[in-house]
Design a protein around this motif. Sequence first.
Motif, PDB file in Angstrom:
ATOM      1  N   PHE A 120       0.836  -1.195   0.000  1.00  0.00           N
ATOM      2  CA  PHE A 120       0.000   0.000   0.000  1.00  0.00           C
ATOM      3  C   PHE A 120       0.873   1.249   0.000  1.00  0.00           C
ATOM      4  O   PHE A 120       1.643   1.494   0.928  1.00  0.00           O
ATOM      5  CB  PHE A 120      -0.923  -0.019   1.222  1.00  0.00           C
ATOM      6  N   ASP A 122       1.135   4.788   0.649  1.00  0.00           N
ATOM      7  CA  ASP A 122       0.418   5.794   1.422  1.00  0.00           C
ATOM      8  C   ASP A 122       1.001   7.157   1.085  1.00  0.00           C
ATOM      9  O   ASP A 122       2.187   7.408   1.326  1.00  0.00           O
ATOM     10  CB  ASP A 122       0.607   5.470   2.914  1.00  0.00           C
ATOM     11  N   VAL A 162      -7.947  -2.120   1.920  1.00  0.00           N
ATOM     12  CA  VAL A 162      -6.707  -2.032   2.694  1.00  0.00           C
ATOM     13  C   VAL A 162      -7.002  -2.386   4.159  1.00  0.00           C
ATOM     14  O   VAL A 162      -6.277  -3.155   4.788  1.00  0.00           O
ATOM     15  CB  VAL A 162      -6.086  -0.611   2.584  1.00  0.00           C
ATOM     16  N   ASN A 166      -5.532  -5.380   6.359  1.00  0.00           N
ATOM     17  CA  ASN A 166      -4.771  -4.930   7.521  1.00  0.00           C
ATOM     18  C   ASN A 166      -5.144  -5.770   8.746  1.00  0.00           C
ATOM     19  O   ASN A 166      -4.284  -6.169   9.526  1.00  0.00           O
ATOM     20  CB  ASN A 166      -5.066  -3.450   7.775  1.00  0.00           C
ATOM     21  N   LYS A 173       2.740  -1.202   4.414  1.00  0.00           N
ATOM     22  CA  LYS A 173       2.509   0.199   4.055  1.00  0.00           C
ATOM     23  C   LYS A 173       3.837   0.894   3.792  1.00  0.00           C
ATOM     24  O   LYS A 173       4.799   0.720   4.539  1.00  0.00           O
ATOM     25  CB  LYS A 173       1.783   0.862   5.230  1.00  0.00           C
TER      26      LYS A 173
END
Length: 199
Positions: A120, A122, A162, A166, A173
Motif C-alpha cells: 500500500f 500511502d 486495505v 490490515n 505500508k
Amino acid sequence: MDAVGRLKEKGVKVVFVLGGPGSGKGTQCANIVRVFGFTHLSAGDLLRAEIKSGSENGTMIQNMIKEGKIVPSEVTIKLLEKAMLENGNDKFLIDGFPRNEENRAAFEEVTKIEPEFVLFFDCPEEEMERRLLGRNQGRDDDNIETIRKRFKVFLESSLPVVDYYNLKGKVRKVDAAKPIDDVFESVKVIFSNFSKKGA
C-alpha cells in the motif's frame, strides 16, 4: 482443468498493489519487476487491451465505461486469470485491483487465491495532486476536478480493502511521499523479507 485449478497447480503468488492516483505505483512496480522478477499486471491496461482487440467482450467493456458504469468484477478477474495462465511466471503484482470490497471478495471467490500481502503506497492527497498536475503525460483525466473525484473514489472504495487485509496482518505500508529512490528502498526491504520466506 479450469483456470482456477491451473492457477492453484501453478502455485501462483499474488501481491496486490494499492495506492491513490499519483502515489507512484507504476514507477515502483517497474522497479519490483526489474529487481525481484515479478510480472506486473495492471487491471486497467488489461481492460484497455481487451477493448483494443475488438472482441465481443471488449465491446461490452467499452460500452460500460462509456456509460460510466463499473466493469463487473468477474470480467476483470477473468482477464487477470488469463494473463496469469498465459505467463510463464508464478509471481504477479496486480496493480489497481481490487478497487473495492466487492472486487476483493470476487477475486478470492473466483481464483481461490489470497494475496501474499498488499503493498500500500500511502501518500498525502496534496502530494498526489501536485504530481498528477505536474506530469502532463497527455492524460486528459489529469485536471483538478477529475483528480479530486478520483481521490474520493479511491478513499471510499479502495481503503476498505486495505483495512480488510490490515486486520489479517497482510498490509505492507510504504510512505510514498518520499523521493522515488527512498520509496524503493522501503519496497526492497519488504520484498527481500518476502523472498526469504521461501516465495
